[in-house]
Design an enzyme around this catalytic site. Structure first.
Site, PDB file in Angstrom:
ATOM      1  N   LYS A 123       0.829  -1.191   0.000  1.00 54.57           N
ATOM      2  CA  LYS A 123       0.000   0.000   0.000  1.00 54.57           C
ATOM      3  C   LYS A 123       0.873   1.256   0.000  1.00 54.57           C
ATOM      4  O   LYS A 123       2.058   1.205   0.342  1.00 54.57           O
ATOM      5  CB  LYS A 123      -0.911  -0.004   1.237  1.00 54.57           C
ATOM      6  CG  LYS A 123      -1.925  -1.139   1.254  1.00 54.57           C
ATOM      7  CD  LYS A 123      -2.771  -1.096   2.501  1.00 54.57           C
ATOM      8  CE  LYS A 123      -3.750  -2.254   2.539  1.00 54.57           C
ATOM      9  NZ  LYS A 123      -4.803  -2.156   1.509  1.00 54.57           N
TER      10      LYS A 123
ATOM     11  N   ASP B 291      -2.466  -7.718  -2.181  1.00 57.27           N
ATOM     12  CA  ASP B 291      -3.320  -6.836  -1.391  1.00 57.27           C
ATOM     13  C   ASP B 291      -4.790  -7.226  -1.516  1.00 57.27           C
ATOM     14  O   ASP B 291      -5.634  -6.640  -0.861  1.00 57.27           O
ATOM     15  CB  ASP B 291      -3.122  -5.378  -1.819  1.00 57.27           C
ATOM     16  CG  ASP B 291      -3.701  -4.388  -0.814  1.00 57.27           C
ATOM     17  OD1 ASP B 291      -3.855  -4.769   0.366  1.00 57.27           O
ATOM     18  OD2 ASP B 291      -3.999  -3.246  -1.205  1.00 57.27           O
TER      19      ASP B 291
ATOM     20  N   ARG C  45     -10.051 -11.830   0.508  1.00 63.41           N
ATOM     21  CA  ARG C  45     -10.872 -12.843  -0.160  1.00 63.41           C
ATOM     22  C   ARG C  45     -10.237 -14.229  -0.091  1.00 63.41           C
ATOM     23  O   ARG C  45     -10.935 -15.239  -0.107  1.00 63.41           O
ATOM     24  CB  ARG C  45     -11.141 -12.419  -1.608  1.00 63.41           C
ATOM     25  CG  ARG C  45      -9.924 -12.338  -2.502  1.00 63.41           C
ATOM     26  CD  ARG C  45     -10.147 -11.475  -3.732  1.00 63.41           C
ATOM     27  NE  ARG C  45     -10.256 -10.066  -3.368  1.00 63.41           N
ATOM     28  CZ  ARG C  45     -10.432  -9.085  -4.240  1.00 63.41           C
ATOM     29  NH1 ARG C  45     -10.512  -9.359  -5.543  1.00 63.41           N
ATOM     30  NH2 ARG C  45     -10.529  -7.831  -3.842  1.00 63.41           N
TER      31      ARG C  45
END
Length: 500
Positions: free
Chosen positions: A277, A347, A351
């Protein structure tokens, strides 16, 4: 905390009396009529002149100057009676309790009947009152050095009403349970990543299980390896903190059937891994376990109220870190279900964790699934910061989740999953799925990926990336974690009807 008075409020000394004021001064009755008489009709004049306002959520305060046993009267505006909703009442109570806290009051008496309308019963008003009290007065203490001055909090709420005491007390109990559990979730989300690891979260779940006699299972890394949880373990590869697969089971029926599976993403800090990030985007990633907090908060309510339902809660918890052993873009991993996944974005880790957690929830007999996760920035782009994104494979089940969200005041908006969306998720040339098909429809891609593991089990996905935290103080709490979806999940469980 709450004390019921079915008597004249002026017989006993009160520090403050809270009154709901509707925009109908010509219809003063009950306690308002008594007050007006004691003030020689000056109350009506003060309302007409605007010194006491009936505008929605506006606070007005007057001192009684010794005319009553009540030291001060606190009015909160409710607006027009025929437009007043349950959420309006709850927010009005929240505004009033915030004022009481800021005024360092230790007790508040409440004229409950003044918050009742044809559409809002005494029980509704009591429920709104106790939930709002818990939510509005919450604060996260943080880690600043404290002064020696003792904190003053509202410690006593005196309920004044002419209605049935037992019904009011039952409603107070329910509302307060909902508010306190939401605050528990808020605190978990507000904790820094170094103060809340997967191990810490597992310990919290064990304590919750012990308190409410849930069946508890905490899978360790070695057990997950034996079960083949390659998707979840890939997320943990770069971390020095051991992963935990947390399971809580509540059986409210004689047989283990019609089981609702609540699955919460528990990533305690997310660097993004090698798909790292930005320096600004990484700040706040301690909140990436908001889904886990929501599920644990809902389980707290379930433990308190004991609905006649069966529930299994599954939380995959780890952090997503960078190291020589961390998983990488282009890796191919195998999930517990046997489905292989090409990793295109480290990232998009939530999920992957949810994939094995959903499979494990089904392993424990879940017949219905709701997953909750701070999953995508795309849902913020699509829906903003005040709506949770939802996806489903079952219309009837989704309607029950939607109704619960409306009742909780936690709004969701459904996004579609089309066959084209499924094709994109299944678009890898070397594996069954890829975890990041691109930025277009980003939120939908995340939900569609998780849906592959729900398969034919009725399932609803809730993306709370935009709603899990707020940057602004509001009537029902401070800035920071919101505890969103705690109440929706609990109401879903309480009101659930098996889908036919």
């Amino acid at each position: 905390m709450f004390k019921f008075f079915n008597a004249n409020p002026f017989e006993e000394k009160q520090e403050c009396l809270l009154i709901g004021l509707k925009d109908t001064p010509e219809k003063f009755s009950g306690i308002l009529s008594e007050l007006d008489a004691k003030f020689e009709n000056e109350l009506t004049e003060l309302v007409k002149s605007g010194d006491i306002s009936a505008k929605v959520k506006e606070i007005s305060k007057i001192h009684t100057l010794g005319k009553l046993n009540v030291k001060r009267l606190l009015f909160v505006g409710l607006g027009k009676e025929n437009q007043l909703s349950f959420d309006d009442v709850k927010e009005a109570f929240g505004k009033a309790f915030k004022h009481a806290k800021e005024s360092r009051l230790q007790s508040v008496a409440i004229a409950l009947d003044t918050f009742v309308t044809d559409a809002i019963s005494h029980e509704d008003a009591a429920n709104a009152l106790s939930e709002a009290f818990a939510l509005a007065t919450y604060e996260f203490a943080g880690y600043k050095q404290k002064s020696n001055e003792p904190e003053k909090m509202v410690e006593q709420i005196n309920i004044i009403s002419e209605t049935d005491q037992n019904e009011i007390e039952a409603a107070l109990t329910v509302g307060y349970a909902f508010g306190k559990a939401t605050n528990s979730a808020r605190t978990l989300v507000n904790l820094p990543g170094n103060m809340l690891t997967a191990t810490d979260l597992a310990q919290y779940a064990e304590e919750l299980g012990g308190k409410y006699e849930f069946e508890v299972e905490i899978l360790e890394k070695e057990e997950m390896e034996k079960l083949g949880m390659g998707a979840f373990l890939a997320v943990n590869q770069g971390s020095v903190e051991p992963p935990k697969m947390i399971v809580l089971k509540y059986q409210g029926k004689d047989t283990w059937e019609d089981v609702i599976g609540l699955v919460g993403k528990g990533v305690t800090f997310d660097t993004g891994g090698y798909s790292i990030k930005t320096k600004s985007g990484i700040v706040g990633m301690k909140t990436d376990m908001g889904g886990a907090a929501a599920v644990l908060g809902a389980m707290e309510i379930i433990g308190e109220l004991k609905p006649e339902q069966n529930v299994v809660a599954v939380i995959p918890s780890t952090d997503n870190m960078i190291s020589g052993s961390a998983f990488k873009p282009d890796d191919v991993i195998t999930s517990m279900s046997g489905i292989t996944i090409e990793v295109l974005n480290t990232d998009a880790e939530g999920r992957l964790a949810l994939a094995d957690a959903v499979t494990y929830a089904k392993h424990h007999g879940a017949n219905y699934l709701v997953d909750v996760a701070t999953l995508t920035g795309g849902v913020i782009t699509a829906l903003g910061l005040d709506k949770t994104g939802a996806m489903t494979n079952d219309e009837a089940f989704f309607e029950q989740v939607l109704e619960a969200s409306y009742e909780a005041g936690e709004y969701i908006w459904r996004l579609p999953i089309t066959e084209n969306d499924k094709k994109r998720v299944r678009g890898s040339k070397i594996a069954d799925l890829n975890n990041s098909p691109g930025s277009e429809g980003h939120a939908i891609m995340g939900g569609a990926f998780v849906g592959e593991f729900a398969e034919d089990t009725p399932w609803v996905h809730l993306d709370i990336a935009g709603t899990a935290v707020t940057s602004k103080e509001h009537d029902l709490g401070p800035y920071g974690a919101t505890g969103v979806m705690v109440r929706t999940l609990a109401l879903l469980v309480e009101r659930f009807e098996p889908v036919k």
